[in-house]
Design an enzyme around this catalytic site. Structure first.
Site, mmCIF file in Angstrom:
data_model
loop_
_atom_site.group_PDB
_atom_site.id
_atom_site.type_symbol
_atom_site.label_atom_id
_atom_site.label_comp_id
_atom_site.label_asym_id
_atom_site.label_seq_id
_atom_site.Cartn_x
_atom_site.Cartn_y
_atom_site.Cartn_z
ATOM 1 N N ASN A 130 -0.141 -10.883 -12.995
ATOM 2 C CA ASN A 130 0.250 -10.961 -11.576
ATOM 3 C C ASN A 130 0.203 -12.414 -11.119
ATOM 4 O OD1 ASN A 130 0.086 -8.178 -11.784
ATOM 5 N ND2 ASN A 130 -1.914 -8.046 -10.827
ATOM 6 N N ASP A 131 -0.921 -13.058 -11.408
ATOM 7 C CA ASP A 131 -1.039 -14.462 -11.010
ATOM 8 C C ASP A 131 -0.226 -15.376 -11.907
ATOM 9 O OD1 ASP A 131 -2.567 -14.763 -8.639
ATOM 10 O OD2 ASP A 131 -4.285 -13.944 -9.714
ATOM 11 N N ARG A 186 2.795 -14.213 -4.511
ATOM 12 C CA ARG A 186 2.855 -12.797 -4.892
ATOM 13 C C ARG A 186 2.913 -11.870 -3.682
ATOM 14 N NH1 ARG A 186 -2.835 -11.817 -8.085
ATOM 15 N NH2 ARG A 186 -2.694 -9.645 -7.453
ATOM 16 N N HIS A 243 0.827 -1.205 0.000
ATOM 17 C CA HIS A 243 0.000 0.000 0.000
ATOM 18 C C HIS A 243 0.859 1.253 0.000
ATOM 19 C CE1 HIS A 243 -4.355 0.908 0.701
ATOM 20 N NE2 HIS A 243 -3.792 2.055 0.403
ATOM 21 N N CYS A 277 -4.269 -7.548 -18.245
ATOM 22 C CA CYS A 277 -4.721 -6.603 -17.218
ATOM 23 C C CYS A 277 -3.876 -6.715 -15.945
ATOM 24 C CB CYS A 277 -6.201 -6.797 -16.909
ATOM 25 S SG CYS A 277 -6.587 -8.467 -16.382
ATOM 26 N N ARG A 312 -15.141 -8.541 -14.413
ATOM 27 C CA ARG A 312 -14.696 -9.874 -13.998
ATOM 28 C C ARG A 312 -15.592 -10.356 -12.864
ATOM 29 N NH1 ARG A 312 -8.730 -10.616 -11.749
ATOM 30 N NH2 ARG A 312 -9.627 -9.762 -9.835
ATOM 31 N N ARG A 361 -12.664 -5.260 -11.115
ATOM 32 C CA ARG A 361 -12.544 -6.351 -10.133
ATOM 33 C C ARG A 361 -13.754 -6.269 -9.200
ATOM 34 N NH1 ARG A 361 -6.718 -4.665 -10.334
ATOM 35 N NH2 ARG A 361 -5.428 -6.530 -10.432
HETATM 36 C C1 PEP Z 1 -3.703 -10.683 -12.269
HETATM 37 O O1 PEP Z 1 -3.583 -11.735 -11.619
HETATM 38 O O2 PEP Z 1 -2.794 -10.231 -13.024
HETATM 39 C C2 PEP Z 1 -4.936 -9.918 -12.185
HETATM 40 C C3 PEP Z 1 -5.169 -8.884 -12.966
HETATM 41 O O3 PEP Z 1 -5.819 -10.309 -11.229
HETATM 42 P P1 PEP Z 1 -5.661 -9.913 -9.661
HETATM 43 O O4 PEP Z 1 -4.459 -9.027 -9.539
HETATM 44 O O5 PEP Z 1 -6.928 -9.260 -9.286
HETATM 45 O O6 PEP Z 1 -5.482 -11.248 -9.045
HETATM 46 MG MG MG Z 2 -5.383 -12.595 -10.754
#
Ligand code: PEP
Ligand code: MG
Length: 854
Positions: A730-731, A741, A460, A778, A603, A567
């Site tokens: 990200n995932d 992560r 944050h 994304c 989503r 989201r």
């Molecule tokens: C991701 O995983 O890149 C993603 C956009 O979803 P979140 O960050 O909400 O898990």
């Molecule tokens: Mg994700």
């Protein structure tokens, strides 16, 4: 500030000579008094009983303070106290006998006032004794309405034999050397003590020593008394000084390793050879100025008992002052950063009003502990309990509790606050880690850069630093904290480097670079509404990642062409209950309206992993990231998915209209998170189509997120069954590299530009192309200008990112040729590691037409 805290003028109801049969009967009797006087709703009595099952309300010296549950405070109509005098006592908790049952009906901010009066009263044993037996109710009323005068505490003293020493361990007295001190001290039968200023610790207590928070350069006095005190002192002196060489060598090795890792980077590079500390870039930009090192945020709070009278007063004033401070901080943050960020501080204000917390602090004071110590312990215990529940949301609350707890502590004892004083001239701030409130309170004119030893780029604090426009690096390592205040430095928040003692020539070139960066940012901002069309005419669609309609105007202003990721779990996370179908629908309709015909990808709920929703009470999992999350949860919980889908199809029907031609570019698309297999897609699609038919909605494109390697590898097969892909990098990075992560230690290695991740993205694009499917990204890397270039080169059609990243990404794509980006992408996939991929940014900048011209 104090004026903003309501004064407490409770009705005081007294029943002398009471003889309740047990604790519950006592609480019921007191509650009846309060109910009859109109202070509480009858149900608050039950709330008081419930409280006893989760907390002990025994304050001390025969005084108990039953009160209701925090979330049932609305049952209090007027502030009031009901005092049952029980001359023969009633058994309360663990064999403790209560003689004065003081039932409290008060708003949270007045709870402390009542406790202050009671803690004073407890000091006066003779008066308390009288109150246990008196038949005069007026005496009890008077005792609970009065204040008494404070008294003073004594100075810290050394033991009989002593020696002085200045800490010369570069990273201060951290756990390893401290444990050795303890081991040696414990081998002596004499008492051994370490004093730093007025703070004293028993050398046989590791926690005590660590609480001294000793840094390199701190002066200490080590003293001993008792059996063979001279021998003990000699032994400890030898142990303390013998560690110095090893500590210095370890710090040197760490610094050398960091410098070794610090090769040339894309962006500004020095021509001379300053010392470099490398971390992770968290907020781009160059800052040039002296550094200022904040002492370790782990505060040192020694137990310095003081009379309850002064202690309770000081706690009361500290809480009131902190409440005022938080309000000002929330107002200021709202003005500067918006409502959502300000919410952190409004929530923190709630935390310090928590009656459990205040009661626990008062109980510790009554046990004889000092106010600062009691408060610190209470915060620590409650935060520890929250953190231990293994729920990331509650762990976040624990961090907030500790953050706000420190604010109160600084009010109780201004000496603890001195650590956070900033120099008058602008500086680059160095800190172990910064709490969100510290970061949000930073004044960009005084703090021109920020470097933290810990933290990750998605913390944050990093996000707030970006919003504030303060260049920042995180995860710079403990070596950062050994730096000397005032050292001139250049911080590059884009590449995550801190250059120390730069030459005049390097400072001049960094200044020139910074000016060009500024001009470039201004130019990008001016052009932000132009499309992201490469020089050779390929347009990349650009979307924003936003979660609510209020964010739409800012996103559009920054140049978003639509929303690539909404989201929806935030609809659940931001409230304490599950939104209804109508709640969902209202949000989607408002979003579509605000976007005025621009595309919106919603989503469906992605709960699990790091996004836990307390009120859903989902079963605890050992490895939540590998558990029932995303699509897996949706398929198991139709009660969550179906209302959301119905709301979405209603929005599509009402917004697009039933007559829209099939295949027309409807503004709404639905996307399913965390897909791993074809059967999942088939089941989800069947459910969605069933609901669509029921509602009479037009066709809505149904896409899936590619977030796990299995989906990327099978993209060609999955593409048969859905309309589009959006890659969640990200995932995908987390699962491809097997790095949680949220793991800060591994954060530097969790780079979405790792060639393995890029290859998975390439496979996804190729699989999609076989069925002419659209591919978006994304995840966070879409907002990185170099990452965006690579993604476009890999064949991604759309990039969706946080709004503030839009102008820079669009400008970078406009300055490039798609043919060059394709070549860049295939070269990147051939690299051995992420560092080599990132090096391409610098190596190929001129031919790509990217970067800041030198
Ligand atoms: C991701 O995983 O890149 C993603 C956009 O979803 P979140 O960050 O909400 O898990
Ligand atoms: Mg994700």
């Amino acid at each position: 500030m104090l004026a903003s805290i309501p004064t407490f003028a409770p009705r005081i109801l007294v029943r002398t000579g009471a003889a309740p049969s047990d604790k519950d009967a006592a609480i019921r009797e007191a509650a009846q008094l309060l109910t009859a006087a109109g202070c509480i709703d009858e149900a608050y009595g039950e709330s008081m009983l419930r409280r006893e099952s989760v907390a002990n309300t025994y304050l001390g010296h025969g005084v108990v303070i039953p009160h209701g549950m925090v979330d049932e405070r609305h049952l209090v109509r007027h502030s009031g106290l009901a005092v049952l005098q029980v001359p023969d006592g009633v058994l309360w908790h663990d064999g403790q006998m209560a003689h004065l049952v003081v039932a409290i009906a008060a708003q949270s901010d007045t709870h402390i006032m009542v406790l202050r009066r009671l803690t004073r009263l407890i000091q006066d044993e003779a008066r308390l004794e009288h109150l246990r037996v008196t038949r005069r109710e007026a005496d009890i009323v008077a005792a609970l309405s009065q204040d008494t005068a404070p008294a003073a505490a004594g100075p810290a003293a050394d033991l009989r034999q002593r020696f002085d020493w200045t800490v010369d361990y570069p990273t201060g007295l951290h756990a390893r050397p401290a444990a050795h001190w303890v081991e040696v001290a414990k081998s002596c039968s004499a008492r051994v003590q370490v004093r730093h200023g007025a703070q004293v610790a028993d050398a046989k207590s590791l926690i005590g020593l660590l609480q001294l928070g000793l840094h390199c350069g701190d002066a200490v006095t080590i003293s001993a008394e008792g059996d063979d005190e001279a021998g003990a002192l000699a032994k400890i002196r030898a142990a303390v000084t013998r560690l110095s060489a090893g500590e210095k060598a370890a710090a040197r090795r760490a610094a050398e390793a960091a410098a070794e890792a610090a090769g040339p980077v894309a962006g500004w590079n020095p021509s001379d050879a300053p010392r470099i500390l490398a971390g992770i870039g968290a907020s781009p930009g160059l800052s040039i100025g002296p550094i200022h090192v904040l002492a370790d945020a782990a505060v040192t709070v020694l137990d310095e008992p003081e009379p309850l009278t002064t202690g309770a007063d000081r706690l009361h004033h500290a809480l009131a002052a902190t409440a005022g401070q938080l309000k000002a901080l929330a107002d200021d943050t709202e003005r500067r950063l918006g409502k959502a960020d300000a919410g952190i501080f409004r929530a923190q204000a709630e935390l310090i009003a928590d009656t459990d917390l205040i009661t626990l602090a008062c109980q510790l004071m009554v046990e004889g502990h000092g106010v600062a110590y009691a408060w610190h312990q209470a915060v620590d215990r409650l935060a520890g309990q929250l953190a231990a529940l293994g729920n990331p949301v509650l762990a976040g609350r624990a961090a907030d509790l500790r953050d706000v707890g420190r604010r109160v502590l600084a009010q109780i004892d201004p000496a603890l606050k001195g650590r956070h004083a900033l120099p008058d001239r602008p500086c680059i701030l160095i800190a172990p880690d910064l709490a969100p409130s510290d970061t949000a309170g930073l004044e960009p004119s005084r703090v021109i850069g920020l470097a933290t030893a810990q933290g990750g780029p998605s913390s944050h604090s990093a996000i707030l630093a970006r919003t504030l426009g303060i260049p920042a690096l995180v995860a710079g390592g403990p070596g950062l904290l050994d730096l000397v205040d005032g050292t001139p430095a250049i911080l590059d928040g884009g590449t995550g480097r801190l250059y120390l003692d730069p030459s005049a020539a390097d400072i001049a070139s960094a200044e020139a670079w910074r000016d060009r960066l500024r001009q470039q940012a201004e130019a990008e901002a001016r052009e932000r509404t132009r499309p992201a069309r490469t020089r050779d005419g390929h347009a990349v669609a650009i979307g924003a990642n936003i979660n609510n309609p209020e964010q739409v105007p800012f996103a559009l202003d920054q140049g978003a062409e639509g929303v690539g990721l909404m989201r929806t779990e935030f609809l659940f996370l931001e409230r304490g209950d599950t939104p209804s179908e109508d709640d969902h629908n209202a949000t989607y309709v408002a979003m579509l309206k605000a976007l005025d015909g621009r595309p919106l990808i919603v989503r469906t709920l992605d709960i699990g992993g790091d996004k836990q929703v307390a009120h859903l009470q989902l079963p605890r999992e050992e490895n939540p990231f590998l558990g029932v999350r995303g699509a897996r949860l949706l398929l198991r919980r139709p009660d969550l998915m179906e209302p959301q889908l119905r709301a979405l199809y209603r929005a599509a029907r009402d917004h697009v209209g039933p007559g829209a031609p099939t295949g027309a570019h409807a503004p709404l698309s639905i996307m399913m998170p965390m897909i791993t297999s074809v059967p999942e897609v088939l089941r989800l699609r069947a459910i969605a189509e069933g609901i669509r038919a029921e509602i009479g909605a037009p066709y809505v494109p149904l896409g899936i997120m590619i977030e796990v390697p299995a989906a990327a590898i099978q993209a060609d097969v999955l593409a048969r069954h859905c309309d589009f892909f959006s890659i969640g990098t990200n995932d995908l990075t987390q699962y491809a590299l097997a790095i949680d992560r949220q793991n800060t230690e591994l954060a530097p290695e969790a780079d979405s530009l790792h060639p393995a991740v890029l290859r998975l993205i390439l496979m996804t694009c190729e699989g999609a192309a076989r069925h002419k499917r659209f591919v978006g990204v994304c995840g966070g890397i879409a907002g990185d200008p170099f990452g965006a270039c690579l993604l476009a080169g890999l064949g991604v059609h759309e990039l969706s990112m946080t709004p503030r990243d839009l102008p820079g990404v669009k400008a970078r794509l406009r300055g490039a040729d798609m043919s060059a980006l394709r070549a860049l992408a295939s070269q990147a996939c051939e690299q051995e590691d992420a560092a080599a991929v990132r090096a391409l940014d610098r190596e190929r900048a001129p031919e790509l037409g990217t970067g800041v011209a030198a």
